[in-house]
Design a protein around this motif. Sequence first.
Motif, PDB file in Angstrom:
ATOM      1  N   ILE A  36      50.985  43.826  28.003  1.00  0.00           N
ATOM      2  CA  ILE A  36      49.937  43.094  28.710  1.00  0.00           C
ATOM      3  C   ILE A  36      49.234  44.024  29.689  1.00  0.00           C
ATOM      4  CG2 ILE A  36      49.513  41.264  30.407  1.00  0.00           C
ATOM      5  CD1 ILE A  36      51.733  39.649  28.951  1.00  0.00           C
ATOM      6  N   ALA A  37      49.993  44.851  30.398  1.00  0.00           N
ATOM      7  CA  ALA A  37      49.394  45.785  31.352  1.00  0.00           C
ATOM      8  C   ALA A  37      48.457  46.753  30.635  1.00  0.00           C
ATOM      9  CB  ALA A  37      50.484  46.549  32.102  1.00  0.00           C
ATOM     10  N   GLU A  39      46.855  46.154  27.805  1.00  0.00           N
ATOM     11  CA  GLU A  39      45.682  45.389  27.389  1.00  0.00           C
ATOM     12  C   GLU A  39      44.738  45.142  28.566  1.00  0.00           C
ATOM     13  OE1 GLU A  39      47.252  41.893  25.508  1.00  0.00           O
ATOM     14  OE2 GLU A  39      47.943  43.008  23.754  1.00  0.00           O
ATOM     15  N   ILE A  40      45.288  44.827  29.724  1.00  0.00           N
ATOM     16  CA  ILE A  40      44.469  44.610  30.917  1.00  0.00           C
ATOM     17  C   ILE A  40      43.760  45.902  31.306  1.00  0.00           C
ATOM     18  CG2 ILE A  40      44.580  44.153  33.410  1.00  0.00           C
ATOM     19  CD1 ILE A  40      46.702  42.010  32.736  1.00  0.00           C
ATOM     20  N   ASP A  44      39.850  46.432  31.654  1.00  0.00           N
ATOM     21  CA  ASP A  44      39.275  47.002  32.873  1.00  0.00           C
ATOM     22  C   ASP A  44      38.376  48.190  32.545  1.00  0.00           C
ATOM     23  OD1 ASP A  44      40.468  45.204  34.562  1.00  0.00           O
ATOM     24  OD2 ASP A  44      42.075  46.560  35.191  1.00  0.00           O
ATOM     25  N   GLU A 113      34.332  42.750  40.102  1.00  0.00           N
ATOM     26  CA  GLU A 113      35.613  43.444  39.931  1.00  0.00           C
ATOM     27  C   GLU A 113      36.759  42.646  40.546  1.00  0.00           C
ATOM     28  OE1 GLU A 113      34.615  47.213  41.669  1.00  0.00           O
ATOM     29  OE2 GLU A 113      33.927  48.029  39.741  1.00  0.00           O
ATOM     30  N   PHE A 116      37.656  39.729  38.283  1.00  0.00           N
ATOM     31  CA  PHE A 116      38.497  40.143  37.166  1.00  0.00           C
ATOM     32  C   PHE A 116      39.909  40.471  37.626  1.00  0.00           C
ATOM     33  CE2 PHE A 116      34.683  40.423  34.579  1.00  0.00           C
ATOM     34  CZ  PHE A 116      35.174  40.017  33.354  1.00  0.00           C
ATOM     35  N   ASP A 117      40.052  41.061  38.810  1.00  0.00           N
ATOM     36  CA  ASP A 117      41.384  41.320  39.353  1.00  0.00           C
ATOM     37  C   ASP A 117      42.143  40.020  39.547  1.00  0.00           C
ATOM     38  OD1 ASP A 117      40.955  44.051  39.373  1.00  0.00           O
ATOM     39  OD2 ASP A 117      40.500  44.141  41.530  1.00  0.00           O
ATOM     40  N   GLU A 120      43.364  38.847  36.318  1.00  0.00           N
ATOM     41  CA  GLU A 120      44.507  39.689  35.937  1.00  0.00           C
ATOM     42  C   GLU A 120      45.775  39.192  36.618  1.00  0.00           C
ATOM     43  OE1 GLU A 120      45.693  44.154  37.127  1.00  0.00           O
ATOM     44  OE2 GLU A 120      43.800  43.972  36.046  1.00  0.00           O
ATOM     45  N   GLU A 121      45.672  38.845  37.913  1.00  0.00           N
ATOM     46  CA  GLU A 121      46.831  38.337  38.651  1.00  0.00           C
ATOM     47  C   GLU A 121      47.309  37.017  38.065  1.00  0.00           C
ATOM     48  OE1 GLU A 121      45.659  38.192  42.751  1.00  0.00           O
ATOM     49  OE2 GLU A 121      45.441  40.381  42.849  1.00  0.00           O
ATOM     50  N   VAL A 123      47.090  36.090  34.955  1.00  0.00           N
ATOM     51  CA  VAL A 123      47.781  36.422  33.701  1.00  0.00           C
ATOM     52  C   VAL A 123      49.172  36.949  34.004  1.00  0.00           C
ATOM     53  CG1 VAL A 123      47.787  38.008  31.737  1.00  0.00           C
ATOM     54  CG2 VAL A 123      45.686  36.825  32.378  1.00  0.00           C
ATOM     55  N   GLU A 124      49.281  37.797  35.018  1.00  0.00           N
ATOM     56  CA  GLU A 124      50.573  38.368  35.366  1.00  0.00           C
ATOM     57  C   GLU A 124      51.529  37.301  35.870  1.00  0.00           C
ATOM     58  OE1 GLU A 124      49.632  41.418  38.167  1.00  0.00           O
ATOM     59  OE2 GLU A 124      49.041  42.833  36.606  1.00  0.00           O
TER      60      GLU A 124
END
Length: 126
Positions: A36-37, A39-40, A44, A113, A116-117, A120-121, A123-124
């Motif tokens: 996943i990291a 892919e992220i 990015d 940005e 999107f961060d 991302e969080e 998803v994590e």
Amino acid sequence: ETAAAPAAAEAADEAPAPDGKVVALEERLERMTAKIAREIASVDERLGDRLHLIDRDNDGIVDVEEIRDALAAIALRQNKFREDPEALEAFIQVALREIDANSDDVITVEEVEKWFDSLEEEVEDQ
């Protein structure tokens, strides 16, 4: 009684050996997290490559209509909301509110940005 307390403390410090299934699950989870990291990071990188296409004059400000068009194009390319233009518009409105964090009707590259961060969080955390 006092002699039993240190013995109990020593027993509590000794953890049982990890179960093989637990270890295997932990290793699988680590591999999934790493994937996943990666892919992220790829997203990015692609986003960074494309943000300059939206911020054409490189002033750090993105035109709302350009963001709207980009969100619509991405959603439609992924077959989201194709049959429901009202839902697409609602999605775009929510995204624009989330992106324009300070509600000044000016969207900066930094706000995009950060948005999107935040995704991302999310998803994590799942």
